[in-house]
Design a protein around this motif. Structure first.
Motif, PDB file in Angstrom:
ATOM      1  N   UNK A 124      74.190  34.427  36.830  1.00  0.00           N
ATOM      2  CA  UNK A 124      75.395  33.876  36.236  1.00  0.00           C
ATOM      3  C   UNK A 124      75.557  32.466  36.778  1.00  0.00           C
ATOM      4  N   UNK A 125      75.928  31.535  35.908  1.00  0.00           N
ATOM      5  CA  UNK A 125      76.038  30.143  36.341  1.00  0.00           C
ATOM      6  C   UNK A 125      77.392  29.566  35.976  1.00  0.00           C
ATOM      7  N   UNK A 126      77.956  28.801  36.888  1.00  0.00           N
ATOM      8  CA  UNK A 126      79.120  27.987  36.557  1.00  0.00           C
ATOM      9  C   UNK A 126      78.676  26.898  35.593  1.00  0.00           C
ATOM     10  N   UNK A 185      83.172  29.248  33.326  1.00  0.00           N
ATOM     11  CA  UNK A 185      83.842  28.136  33.988  1.00  0.00           C
ATOM     12  C   UNK A 185      83.783  28.341  35.502  1.00  0.00           C
ATOM     13  N   UNK A 186      83.706  27.257  36.278  1.00  0.00           N
ATOM     14  CA  UNK A 186      83.552  27.388  37.729  1.00  0.00           C
ATOM     15  C   UNK A 186      84.589  28.298  38.385  1.00  0.00           C
ATOM     16  N   UNK A 187      85.833  28.198  37.928  1.00  0.00           N
ATOM     17  CA  UNK A 187      86.885  29.004  38.544  1.00  0.00           C
ATOM     18  C   UNK A 187      86.784  30.484  38.166  1.00  0.00           C
ATOM     19  N   UNK A 191      84.939  35.903  39.866  1.00  0.00           N
ATOM     20  CA  UNK A 191      85.496  37.095  39.218  1.00  0.00           C
ATOM     21  C   UNK A 191      84.505  37.731  38.257  1.00  0.00           C
ATOM     22  N   UNK A 192      83.817  36.918  37.481  1.00  0.00           N
ATOM     23  CA  UNK A 192      82.852  37.455  36.519  1.00  0.00           C
ATOM     24  C   UNK A 192      81.657  38.084  37.227  1.00  0.00           C
ATOM     25  N   UNK A 193      81.237  37.477  38.330  1.00  0.00           N
ATOM     26  CA  UNK A 193      80.143  38.050  39.117  1.00  0.00           C
ATOM     27  C   UNK A 193      80.562  39.386  39.708  1.00  0.00           C
ATOM     28  N   UNK A 194      81.770  39.425  40.236  1.00  0.00           N
ATOM     29  CA  UNK A 194      82.284  40.667  40.807  1.00  0.00           C
ATOM     30  C   UNK A 194      82.394  41.756  39.742  1.00  0.00           C
ATOM     31  N   UNK A 195      82.820  41.379  38.547  1.00  0.00           N
ATOM     32  CA  UNK A 195      82.937  42.340  37.459  1.00  0.00           C
ATOM     33  C   UNK A 195      81.575  42.950  37.117  1.00  0.00           C
ATOM     34  N   UNK A 196      80.548  42.099  37.053  1.00  0.00           N
ATOM     35  CA  UNK A 196      79.205  42.591  36.777  1.00  0.00           C
ATOM     36  C   UNK A 196      78.701  43.469  37.914  1.00  0.00           C
TER      37      UNK A 196
END
Length: 200
Positions: A124-126, A185-187, A191-196
């Motif tokens: 996953x990338x910002x 988005x960077x912010x 959260x998105x990484x944690x969700x995955x």
């Protein structure tokens, strides 16, 4: 340790490189620490998913070139032992541990840093992140498994181009090429990484 941190919560181990002033470049202590931490999380039955990320503007820009320059002046042969002693074992752990590994690219990933990301199961990338296979730029042969992982991600022709004509690839282009799975988005990256990770 000062150069990186490990946080384990609800079955997710987050390994964070912490040399922001050096874009999380890899000096001796960081390489040894990362190898030790990855061995630990690979063997810990309570860890069900692993996240690798960095602090500041860099995910990881690979070898600390200032340290390498100094090492070459002291003992050139010994300086290159780091590939077999550190880089290759780290990549083997990332690519073969029996649990999913996510690279959360918070910033630039270059050289071995990019190779570490390619060895992970997910990337996953910002939107502010970038990737650069910088090996040839500094006169090094590509290492850290990049000559094996990169063709699997983008095909042989594109892999040759990226390795032989290094350039900065922004997150959007990296997504199009297949170097990353998702751009956020960077912010939203944490959260998105944690969700995955939670889902895995």
């Amino acid at each position: 340790m000062e150069q990186l941190s490990l946080d384990i919560k609800d079955g997710v181990a987050t390994v964070t490189l912490n040399r922001p002033s050096n874009l999380n470049s890899l000096d001796h202590a960081t390489k040894l620490g990362l190898l030790s931490v990855l061995i630990h999380v690979a063997q810990d039955s309570q860890v069900r998913a692993v996240v690798l990320t960095g602090t500041g503007r860099g995910f990881c820009v690979g070898q600390d070139l200032n340290e390498l320059r100094a090492d070459l002046q002291v003992d050139a042969d010994a300086a290159w032992d780091t590939v077999a002693a550190h880089y290759s074992p780290i990549v083997r752990l990332l690519s073969t541990m029996p649990k999913p590994v996510i690279a959360a690219l918070n910033g630039v990933a270059a050289g071995a840093g990019a190779a570490f990301a390619f060895a992970c199961d997910f990337r996953l990338a910002a939107s502010s992140a970038s990737i650069n296979l910088a090996f040839a730029t500094i006169g090094l042969a590509a290492d850290s498994g990049s000559t094996w992982t990169l063709p699997k991600l983008v095909g042989m022709a594109r892999a040759k181009s990226l390795l032989m004509r290094p350039r900065s690839i922004d997150a959007s282009a990296a997504l199009t090429l297949g170097l990353v799975d998702e751009v956020v988005e960077p912010e939203e990256l944490e959260a998105e990484t944690q969700k995955l990770a939670d889902r895995l």
